[in-house]
Every structure is written in C-alpha cells, then in structure tokens.
Design a protein around this motif. Structure first.
Motif, short mmCIF file in Angstrom:
data_model
loop_
_atom_site.label_atom_id
_atom_site.label_comp_id
_atom_site.label_asym_id
_atom_site.label_seq_id
_atom_site.Cartn_x
_atom_site.Cartn_y
_atom_site.Cartn_z
N SER A 106 31.03 -53.61 -97.35
CA SER A 106 31.73 -54.66 -98.09
C SER A 106 32.57 -54.05 -99.21
O SER A 106 32.22 -53.03 -99.80
N LEU B 28 24.02 -53.42 -94.23
CA LEU B 28 25.11 -53.82 -95.11
C LEU B 28 25.08 -52.94 -96.36
O LEU B 28 24.03 -52.79 -97.00
N THR C 42 33.37 -50.08 -91.18
CA THR C 42 32.61 -51.16 -90.57
C THR C 42 32.78 -51.14 -89.05
O THR C 42 33.90 -51.16 -88.54
N PRO D 154 35.37 -49.90 -96.37
CA PRO D 154 35.35 -51.09 -95.50
C PRO D 154 35.82 -50.79 -94.08
O PRO D 154 35.31 -51.38 -93.12
N THR E 200 28.02 -52.43 -91.80
CA THR E 200 28.99 -53.29 -92.46
C THR E 200 29.18 -52.80 -93.89
O THR E 200 28.20 -52.71 -94.64
#
Length: 126
Positions: free
Chosen positions: A125, A11, A91, A88, A123
């Motif tokens: 964010s 992440l 992802t 993003p 991922t």
C-alpha cells in the motif's frame, strides 16, 4: 511428484519488508535451481529472481535488484525471497517455480519452468 508451497505474503506499507518462503518436496531439492516469478493484475507473469542449485549464483530482474534477495536452505528444502524497500508496483501474486534439469544452469523464463506453486499474494500500500 514435485510440490512447491509458498508462504509469507501479506499486506505491507510502501518501504516495508516481507520474506517469502517456498517449501519443496518430491525430489532432491539441492540438485535443482529455483526461481521466483510474479504476476500483477492484468499483466503477464514475470521473472523476479533465481538461485543456482548450489546457491552460489543468483540472478535478479532489474526492477528488484538491490531490494530483493533470494537464498536457499538445502537442508530444509526451502527457498526464500527477502523483499525490502517494497513499492506499490511490487504488488502481485508471487510464485515459486523450478525446471526439470538436474544440475542445470539457471533458467529465467516462464516457459522454462516445469513446476509451479500456487502463489502467495503480496500487496504493498502507498
């Protein structure tokens, strides 16, 4: 039996960086081109980047050009994907893949790959 094992996913916030690795075994790594693909939820698997068997030629999807860098270390039988300025929309599960053509030109299609890793999740964010 060719085995590909990816690592390095995780992440990260938008604008950040990650480096993926893919360790290969089962054949002479330096004789084969290597690819990275990715698959986002609900989407088809797509080409990301590829590198020739010698490392002298690299290819990128337009969506990652200028942000991602593919490289290889033939002594370690490992291919890398350095991902900078992540968004993003990056992802996805990232897969390492390779074809079955010794000293073959780079192939950038899903159907052209013969061996796949299990993937590593990235991922990003917002």
């Amino acid at each position: 039996q060719v085995q590909l094992v990816e690592s390095g996913g995780g992440l990260v916030q938008a604008g950040g960086s990650l480096r993926l690795s893919c360790a290969a075994s089962g054949r002479t790594f330096s004789n084969y081109a290597m690819d990275w693909f990715r698959q986002a939820p609900g989407k088809e698997r797509e080409f990301v980047a590829a590198i020739s068997w010698s490392g002298g030629n690299t290819y990128y999807a337009d969506s990652v050009k200028g942000r991602f860098t593919i490289s290889r270390d033939n002594a370690k039988s490992t291919v890398y994907l350095q991902m900078n300025s992540l968004k993003p929309e990056d992802t996805a599960v990232y897969y390492c893949a390779t074809s079955d053509g010794r000293f073959q030109l780079v192939v950038t299609t899903v159907n052209g790959m013969h061996y796949w890793g299990k993937g590593t999740l990235v991922t990003v964010s917002s």
